[in-house]
Design an enzyme around this catalytic site. Structure first.
Site, PDB file in Angstrom:
ATOM      1  CB  CYS A   1      -4.025 -16.304   9.187  1.00 32.68           C
ATOM      2  SG  CYS A   1      -5.433 -16.783  10.399  1.00 32.68           S
TER       3      CYS A   1
ATOM      4  CE1 TYR B   1     -13.789 -20.564   6.970  1.00 33.34           C
ATOM      5  CE2 TYR B   1     -14.124 -23.066   7.610  1.00 33.34           C
ATOM      6  CZ  TYR B   1     -14.009 -21.616   7.967  1.00 33.34           C
ATOM      7  OH  TYR B   1     -14.298 -21.353   9.068  1.00 33.34           O
ATOM      8  CB  CYS B   2      -9.540 -19.558   4.906  1.00 31.72           C
ATOM      9  SG  CYS B   2      -8.850 -18.103   4.872  1.00 31.72           S
TER      10      CYS B   2
ATOM     11  NE  ARG C   1     -15.760  -5.036  12.721  1.00 33.92           N
ATOM     12  CZ  ARG C   1     -15.975  -5.200  13.966  1.00 33.92           C
ATOM     13  NH1 ARG C   1     -15.196  -6.090  14.844  1.00 33.92           N
ATOM     14  NH2 ARG C   1     -17.030  -4.740  14.666  1.00 33.92           N
TER      15      ARG C   1
ATOM     16  N   GLY D   1      -6.376 -11.063   7.110  1.00 33.62           N
ATOM     17  CA  GLY D   1      -5.335 -12.179   8.102  1.00 33.62           C
ATOM     18  C   GLY D   1      -5.862 -11.984   9.699  1.00 33.62           C
TER      19      GLY D   1
ATOM     20  CG  MET E   1     -22.054 -14.109   2.708  1.00 36.02           C
ATOM     21  SD  MET E   1     -21.500 -12.425   3.338  1.00 36.02           S
ATOM     22  CE  MET E   1     -21.177 -11.410   1.917  1.00 36.02           C
TER      23      MET E   1
ATOM     24  NE  ARG F   1     -15.308  -4.927   3.389  1.00 33.75           N
ATOM     25  CZ  ARG F   1     -16.679  -4.461   3.297  1.00 33.75           C
ATOM     26  NH1 ARG F   1     -16.848  -3.603   2.465  1.00 33.75           N
ATOM     27  NH2 ARG F   1     -17.775  -5.066   4.035  1.00 33.75           N
TER      28      ARG F   1
ATOM     29  CG  ASP G   1      -3.735 -35.397   5.442  1.00 37.92           C
ATOM     30  OD1 ASP G   1      -2.988 -35.272   4.979  1.00 37.92           O
ATOM     31  OD2 ASP G   1      -4.141 -34.766   6.391  1.00 37.92           O
TER      32      ASP G   1
END
Length: 662
Positions: free
Chosen positions: A83, A89-90, A126, A130, A252, A322, A632
């Site tokens: 990606c 959050y990933c 679909r 990534g 989720m 999937r 940071d």
């Protein structure tokens, strides 16, 4: 392991955010006409192994029908684990270890498997990741998929960074549906979350899709409390002049995103918020197999939808399968079992053998996905039906869940130590009572105190087997309190009595008379307007200061990102400071200015509320988080950075009066 984690974080997040396109078989409304494939979509070469002839779509296959009668005619294929963003959050900022390229599916293998699934009845494919649009041969893959007879829809879920550049070619190749992931409409917040620039590229991609006739352009927004639930109305307004379908997805759980109940905003809560602004909101008809509940504001070009993944899951009508980037078949987003189609394909398995393998995996699919917290529990159902209630006791409920494991360990030790002979029974009808009882027992156990025995002659009659400290009922653990009254009462119909708790010391209001930390009670205090202003200073040094002033830091706009971080920090204060209340903030403002004389960033934060307790901690947290963010973003240039003067500047409201630092 690391590669699997990458797939879990990137691929699963893509499934979460892009899930859920239009059901297969629905008429295509993208404006992409049926036509012959372009020259760019020439036939990919086939090897002798796994080469299957296309003989037209057969009647729907029993191999794609599970034991609950669900027909799986929708296939999601991950083209890559990579990606070009680093969403907080990933995945971590430095990325994750990826699967070696030799173990990923080739374009030929993707088409071979897709052809097999289409022959068995799949009507929609679909492409995900990534980020699928960073794969160099994505246009060729779309062109080859377009040739598969019986395939009605070719869709892609993308973060939109490369979309405007590639979309004309993708449309020509045969792409006829698009989902674009976008969780915020605030450029600085976007940059803060994804750790990359690119908001304007995503917006350009959305407008390009509308310009090229994709209708609707689906925009996927995962709604998370404390992050973007305040942008719901802005996203609805986004549909006013564009043919969009903004799809609000309930947050989720999946491996790696540290899911917790407090972050989830339910469909009903979102709908109520939107209806307060647009009471004329109309519900649109939907097909039985649809995953979305769709609505439209009259006279708006676009519409909105809700994906109720958690509050009203749609497992009963799930039609999705999937394939991961390394060729594993997953029959459920949350299932741990995977079957490697790649290995069977490369070992020369026949079409019949592959169909049997796929059919066996589909046959093992469970009735519904596993959940991090049982959504059928009374506490969760009450929160979903009463969103305001969930905000009030969400903090308590999460601590209650976290305490269960520790409680079981401590009580087991205490049972052995005290030769406990009766069952320990806790009230289960009320979450607040559970919190008081369980936390009280845990604190008592940790103090080497007594354990309670249940007397079956009464509903809950506690008897102390060994008493060295006051009974557990005298331990005040009030999750809604911030300041102690002279005498507090904890009443419970299950306990059948009210226990008076002595006040904390005059100097430390967050401790009881024994010195143990506790939240304090503001229940009897009147509501009033409360404000607080705090500040901080970050000394950068000359080089880093100049780079900040000229906006040359590689991580992006330091001042803009720090401002957003400060605002987010104020809203999350009760999550970070254990004894703070979760209070509604009417206003948060964070400003950053440059002090050239000191080569410093000067931070000021202000918070307002109308309530029973002050907002000093919220203002201080905002200033601190903004300062830490500046550090940071500048630490790659120098570590000789000093954060100083973190302090409260002023406050108004409350029993102790106003304060202003001189």
């Amino acid at each position: 392991m690391a590669a699997a984690a990458a797939r879990g974080r990137c691929g699963t997040l893509a499934l979460l955010r892009g899930a859920l396109g239009a059901p297969p078989g629905r008429a295509c409304t993208t404006g992409v006409p049926a036509r012959a494939p372009s020259a760019a979509a020439q036939e990919l070469p086939n090897s002798g192994k796994g080469h299957f002839l296309l003989e037209g779509a057969a009647p729907f296959s029993a191999f794609l029908t599970d034991s609950f009668g669900r027909q799986h005619n929708y296939l999601r294929i991950s083209l890559t684990e990579k990606c070009n963003l680093r969403c907080q959050y990933c995945m971590p900022e430095e990325g994750v270890q990826l699967t070696p390229k030799s173990e990923l599916l080739t374009a030929q293998e993707i088409i071979t498997l897709a052809r097999l699934f289409v022959k068995e009845g799949v009507e929609k494919i679909r492409l995900t990741g990534g980020e699928p649009l960073i794969r160099p041969d994505v246009v060729d893959i779309v062109g080859q998929l377009y040739k598969l007879e019986g395939l009605k829809t070719i869709a892609v879920t993308t973060n939109g960074i490369n979309l405007a550049r590639l979309l004309p070619q993708l449309k020509e190749a045969g792409l006829n549906a698009i989902n674009i992931s976008l969780d915020t409409l605030v450029p600085a917040k976007f940059e803060f979350i994804v750790r990359r620039k690119g908001f304007h590229k995503v917006m350009e991609g959305i407008h390009k899709a509308a310009e090229l006739g994709y209708h609707p352009v689906k925009v996927n927004c995962v709604v998370m409390r404390g992050f973007n639930e305040d942008e719901l109305l802005g996203f609805v307004d986004f549909t006013k002049d564009l043919p969009l379908d903004v799809r609000f997805i309930e947050y989720m759980p999946f491996d790696g995103n540290k899911w917790n109940f407090k972050k989830m905003v339910s469909y009903k809560e979102m709908l109520d918020t939107i209806k307060q602004r647009w009471p004329e909101l109309e519900k649109l008809p939907c097909e039985a197999s649809s995953t979305a509940k769709s609505y439209k504001v009259p006279h708006f070009q676009g519409q909105i939808s809700f994906i109720t993944s958690m509050s009203e899951h749609f497992c009963g009508s799930c039609n999705r399968l999937r394939i991961t980037a390394d060729g594993n078949l997953k029959v459920c987003l949350f299932g741990n079992s995977e079957v490697s189609l790649r290995d069977h394909l490369r070992s020369g398995a026949s079409e019949e053998e592959l169909v049997q393998i796929i059919g066996a995996a589909v046959g093992r699919k469970k009735k519904q996905h596993a959940e991090a917290i049982p959504m059928s529990s009374p506490q969760c159902q009450d929160a979903l039906k009463n969103p305001q209630s969930s905000k009030e006791w969400g903090h308590t409920f999460n601590h209650w869940l976290n305490l269960r494991a520790e409680l079981s360990k401590q009580t087991e030790k205490a049972f052995r130590k005290n030769k406990h002979t009766g069952p320990l029974i806790l009230p289960v009808s009320d979450p607040e009572q559970q919190w008081h009882m369980m936390t009280g027992i845990l604190q008592t156990q940790l103090r080497d105190s007594c354990v309670f025995q249940n007397d079956l002659s009464s509903r809950i009659d506690t008897k102390c087997l060994k008493t060295e400290t006051p009974p557990v009922g005298q331990v005040s653990v009030d999750s809604y309190s911030k300041e102690t009254n002279p005498v507090s009462e904890f009443c419970s119909r299950d306990f059948g009595s009210c226990t008076k708790v002595s006040c904390a010391s005059d100097s430390l209001t967050h401790t009881d008379e024994e010195g143990w930390a506790t939240m304090v009670d503001v229940g009897g205090k009147p509501d009033s307007r409360r404000t607080a202003v705090a500040g901080a200073v970050v000394l950068l040094g000359e080089k880093a200061f100049e780079m900040v002033r000229q906006n040359q830091m590689k991580k992006g706009d330091v001042l803009a990102v720090a401002q957003i971080a400060g605002i987010q920090g104020a809203k999350l204060t009760s999550h970070l400071i254990p004894l703070c209340h979760n209070i509604p903030l009417n206003h948060v403002e964070v400003s950053l200015s440059l002090d050239e004389a000191r080569h410093a960033v000067v931070i000021r934060s202000s918070c307002q509320t109308w309530g029973r307790t002050g907002v000093e901690m919220e203002a201080l947290t905002a200033a601190s988080l903004a300062a830490l963010t500046v550090y940071d973003m500048c630490k790659a240039v120098t570590h000789n950075i000093v954060i100083e003067e973190v302090k409260l500047l002023s406050k108004t409201g409350g029993q102790r009066g106003d304060f202003r630092r001189v």
